[in-house]
Design a protein around this motif. Structure first.
Motif, PDB file in Angstrom:
ATOM      1  N   UNK A  74       0.797  -1.238   0.000  1.00 59.95           N
ATOM      2  CA  UNK A  74       0.000   0.000   0.000  1.00 59.95           C
ATOM      3  C   UNK A  74       0.825   1.282   0.000  1.00 59.95           C
ATOM      4  N   UNK A  75       2.066   1.226   0.452  1.00 61.24           N
ATOM      5  CA  UNK A  75       2.894   2.432   0.466  1.00 61.24           C
ATOM      6  C   UNK A  75       3.561   2.700  -0.883  1.00 61.24           C
ATOM      7  N   UNK A  76       3.463   1.772  -1.813  1.00 60.58           N
ATOM      8  CA  UNK A  76       4.055   1.979  -3.135  1.00 60.58           C
ATOM      9  C   UNK A  76       3.149   2.874  -3.965  1.00 60.58           C
ATOM     10  N   UNK A  77       3.743   3.547  -4.942  1.00 58.69           N
ATOM     11  CA  UNK A  77       2.952   4.482  -5.730  1.00 58.69           C
ATOM     12  C   UNK A  77       3.321   4.467  -7.211  1.00 58.69           C
ATOM     13  N   UNK A  78       4.610   4.488  -7.538  1.00 57.23           N
ATOM     14  CA  UNK A  78       4.994   4.654  -8.936  1.00 57.23           C
ATOM     15  C   UNK A  78       5.219   3.300  -9.604  1.00 57.23           C
ATOM     16  N   UNK A  79       5.121   3.301 -10.919  1.00 55.16           N
ATOM     17  CA  UNK A  79       5.477   2.129 -11.715  1.00 55.16           C
ATOM     18  C   UNK A  79       6.905   1.713 -11.368  1.00 55.16           C
ATOM     19  N   UNK A 106       0.679   4.046 -13.835  1.00 60.00           N
ATOM     20  CA  UNK A 106       1.320   2.858 -13.282  1.00 60.00           C
ATOM     21  C   UNK A 106       1.046   1.616 -14.132  1.00 60.00           C
ATOM     22  N   UNK A 107       0.120   1.714 -15.087  1.00 62.99           N
ATOM     23  CA  UNK A 107      -0.244   0.577 -15.944  1.00 62.99           C
ATOM     24  C   UNK A 107       0.316   0.822 -17.348  1.00 62.99           C
ATOM     25  N   UNK A 108       0.972  -0.207 -17.893  1.00 64.08           N
ATOM     26  CA  UNK A 108       1.608  -0.097 -19.199  1.00 64.08           C
ATOM     27  C   UNK A 108       0.868  -0.974 -20.215  1.00 64.08           C
ATOM     28  N   UNK A 109       0.807  -0.474 -21.441  1.00 61.30           N
ATOM     29  CA  UNK A 109       0.294  -1.251 -22.565  1.00 61.30           C
ATOM     30  C   UNK A 109       1.487  -1.869 -23.273  1.00 61.30           C
ATOM     31  N   UNK A 110       1.487  -3.199 -23.398  1.00 58.96           N
ATOM     32  CA  UNK A 110       2.568  -3.907 -24.084  1.00 58.96           C
ATOM     33  C   UNK A 110       1.955  -4.857 -25.103  1.00 58.96           C
ATOM     34  N   UNK A 156      13.879 -10.218 -13.573  1.00 60.48           N
ATOM     35  CA  UNK A 156      12.852  -9.810 -12.627  1.00 60.48           C
ATOM     36  C   UNK A 156      12.408  -8.419 -13.047  1.00 60.48           C
ATOM     37  N   UNK A 157      11.170  -8.044 -12.754  1.00 57.42           N
ATOM     38  CA  UNK A 157      10.705  -6.694 -13.050  1.00 57.42           C
ATOM     39  C   UNK A 157      11.282  -5.750 -11.999  1.00 57.42           C
ATOM     40  N   UNK A 158      12.232  -4.939 -12.395  1.00 55.51           N
ATOM     41  CA  UNK A 158      12.876  -4.041 -11.445  1.00 55.51           C
ATOM     42  C   UNK A 158      13.729  -3.036 -12.194  1.00 55.51           C
ATOM     43  N   UNK A 159      13.737  -1.794 -11.729  1.00 55.27           N
ATOM     44  CA  UNK A 159      14.595  -0.770 -12.313  1.00 55.27           C
ATOM     45  C   UNK A 159      16.059  -1.039 -11.981  1.00 55.27           C
ATOM     46  N   UNK A 160      16.311  -1.597 -10.772  1.00 55.35           N
ATOM     47  CA  UNK A 160      17.656  -1.938 -10.305  1.00 55.35           C
ATOM     48  C   UNK A 160      18.555  -0.719 -10.153  1.00 55.35           C
ATOM     49  N   UNK A 161      17.958   0.447 -10.152  1.00 51.92           N
ATOM     50  CA  UNK A 161      18.643   1.692  -9.835  1.00 51.92           C
ATOM     51  C   UNK A 161      17.598   2.634  -9.244  1.00 51.92           C
ATOM     52  N   UNK A 162      17.867   3.166  -8.079  1.00 50.59           N
ATOM     53  CA  UNK A 162      16.998   4.123  -7.388  1.00 50.59           C
ATOM     54  C   UNK A 162      15.741   3.467  -6.814  1.00 50.59           C
ATOM     55  N   UNK A 163      14.967   2.758  -7.638  1.00 44.53           N
ATOM     56  CA  UNK A 163      13.706   2.155  -7.202  1.00 44.53           C
ATOM     57  C   UNK A 163      13.913   0.725  -6.699  1.00 44.53           C
ATOM     58  N   UNK A 164      13.113   0.336  -5.699  1.00 44.58           N
ATOM     59  CA  UNK A 164      13.187  -1.021  -5.150  1.00 44.58           C
ATOM     60  C   UNK A 164      12.399  -2.005  -6.011  1.00 44.58           C
ATOM     61  N   UNK A 165      12.834  -3.267  -6.092  1.00 44.48           N
ATOM     62  CA  UNK A 165      12.122  -4.264  -6.900  1.00 44.48           C
ATOM     63  C   UNK A 165      10.688  -4.468  -6.419  1.00 44.48           C
ATOM     64  N   UNK A 166       9.716  -4.453  -7.332  1.00 38.55           N
ATOM     65  CA  UNK A 166       8.315  -4.676  -6.953  1.00 38.55           C
ATOM     66  C   UNK A 166       8.093  -6.034  -6.309  1.00 38.55           C
ATOM     67  N   UNK A 381       3.384  -3.202 -12.305  1.00 44.24           N
ATOM     68  CA  UNK A 381       4.161  -3.516 -11.109  1.00 44.24           C
ATOM     69  C   UNK A 381       4.582  -2.193 -10.492  1.00 44.24           C
ATOM     70  N   UNK A 382       4.782  -2.172  -9.188  1.00 41.84           N
ATOM     71  CA  UNK A 382       5.033  -0.926  -8.473  1.00 41.84           C
ATOM     72  C   UNK A 382       6.336  -1.014  -7.692  1.00 41.84           C
ATOM     73  N   UNK A 383       7.171   0.019  -7.846  1.00 40.77           N
ATOM     74  CA  UNK A 383       8.416   0.078  -7.090  1.00 40.77           C
ATOM     75  C   UNK A 383       8.097  -0.043  -5.608  1.00 40.77           C
TER      76      UNK A 383
END
Length: 400
Positions: A74-79, A106-110, A156-166, A381-383
């Motif tokens: 619940x504390x997550x907010x951004x993609x 936060x939702x992506x079209x792929x 894994x779905x993760x930015x791996x820089x700045x943002x934490x893995x969802x 997915x959310x950081x």
């Protein structure tokens, strides 16, 4: 009402003796967009227990998909890569793959092909990721015409820089093109295994990080439980000029990565150093969770006092900065976990919702579509608001 769980249908390629019997469940008789708090707690426990939950033939708005994903944190907010960030970083390998839903960023079209008048997007040209643009070598045009293909990139779905893995990812299929099956070929000069895997067209393939750890020999379990991975800054930009192995599990070591002084501006404090093994919050088991393409360094702790040293790798600890050695060790540990009998290739139907434990599984896009085969999915997915929990001191003593 208690949720109803049934085993997911596994393909004949899955090895019954090796495959995790707890892996994957289908949730029946329940709308994932309208869960009560009590039902969600059951869903949360089931996800961390089984890794994947499948809902068939459901209607789900982008707002409902975002709310469901956010309920896990619940504390997550951004993609997971930051709202609208991948499209603004044109050098990133993710840039062509994602289109943001305007009202729910936060939702992506792929997917693949042209999509019109879709959730506020007048038109979107979607591009299914292909091994032909990212691998060192490619399947010949003749073999491709026969349905031979590859895994694209295990991750894994993760930015791996700045943002934490969802914590969790939701994938919702809207348009699924029909087509014949394809055959994944693992092998090339860098992987002479000769292994293949029959898959549905456009499958998403999953493997268990728990199983990936469990099947390692003792000396590699000892290494994994003591080791952390330091990722490159802006890893998807850093890796973009490089080329992947034929099994989609990491990069061929040719020195093609973008030099650090040519990356977008970065800060040392935002670089991610994460344990190789992540602890499941429900079962307490350890999952091997590494994105091998973005890994730059390995930091190994010494063996604990009193541990058996004979045959141990790096018994006194080590900070491994040689990128070739980093990639060699990670591939050695991760490759057994993507063997054909351990892969679940999901057979997508329209209006499937797949919810997966992003801190417990690795997954990859698979295969190739023709330009006129239209495929449209929503991904969310959310950081995370926290970093993954690594092995405890007791875990290290037990496995080292």
């Amino acid at each position: 009402m208690t949720i109803e769980l049934a085993p997911i249908t596994l393909p004949a390629t899955v090895s019954g003796t090796d495959f995790d019997p707890d892996f994957g469940r289908e949730v029946k008789g329940m709308n994932p967009g309208e869960l009560t708090p009590e039902q969600f707690k059951e869903i949360e426990t089931a996800l961390y227990t089984h890794g994947i939950l499948l809902f068939r033939d459901v209607a789900l708005t982008p707002e409902q998909q975002y709310a469901l994903t956010k309920a896990f944190d619940p504390e997550s907010e951004s993609y997971g890569h930051g709202n609208n960030k991948t499209q603004s970083t044109k050098k990133s390998v993710l840039h062509p793959d994602l289109k943001t839903i305007p009202r729910v960023p936060q939702v992506q079209l792929i997917g693949n092909g042209m999509v019109y008048n879709h959730e506020g997007l007048e038109s979107a040209a979607l591009k299914h990721p292909s091994h032909t643009t990212f691998h060192k070598t490619r399947v010949s045009a003749e073999d491709e015409a026969l349905g031979i293909t590859r895994f694209y990139r295990w991750h894994i779905d993760a930015a791996l820089y700045d943002y934490n893995p969802p914590r969790a990812t939701t994938l919702y299929s809207i348009t699924v093109p029909e087509g014949g099956r394809q055959t994944v070929r693992y092998s090339d000069d860098d992987d002479p295994s000769g292994e293949t895997l029959s898959v549905p067209l456009g499958t998403t393939a999953f493997v268990s990080g728990k199983k990936m750890f469990q099947i390692l020999p003792p000396e590699l379990k000892s290494l994994a439980v003591r080791t952390s991975v330091r990722y490159a800054p802006h890893p998807y930009v850093w890796m973009a000029p490089a080329r992947a192995k034929s099994d989609g599990l990491g990069i061929v070591n040719e020195g093609l990565e973008l030099p650090l002084n040519e990356l977008p501006e970065w800060e040392q404090l935002k670089i991610k150093t994460l344990p190789i093994l992540w602890k499941n919050p429900v079962t307490g088991e350890l999952h091997f969770q590494v994105h091998p393409c973005g890994a730059q360094e390995l930091i190994v702790k010494p063996l604990p006092l009193g541990a058996f040293r004979e045959g141990a790798l790096y018994p006194d600890g080590e900070h491994i900065k040689d990128l070739g050695k980093v990639r060699e060790l990670l591939h050695l540990m991760q490759r057994p976990g993507i063997a054909p009998g351990l892969v679940y290739p999901h057979d997508w139907k329209e209006r499937d919702l797949v919810l997966f434990h992003n801190r417990g599984l690795l997954h990859t896009v698979v295969g190739a579509f023709k330009p006129d085969q239209v495929r449209a999915f929503h991904q969310c997915n959310l950081a995370a608001s926290d970093v993954p929990t690594g092995p405890t001191e007791q875990d290290i003593i037990a496995w080292a």
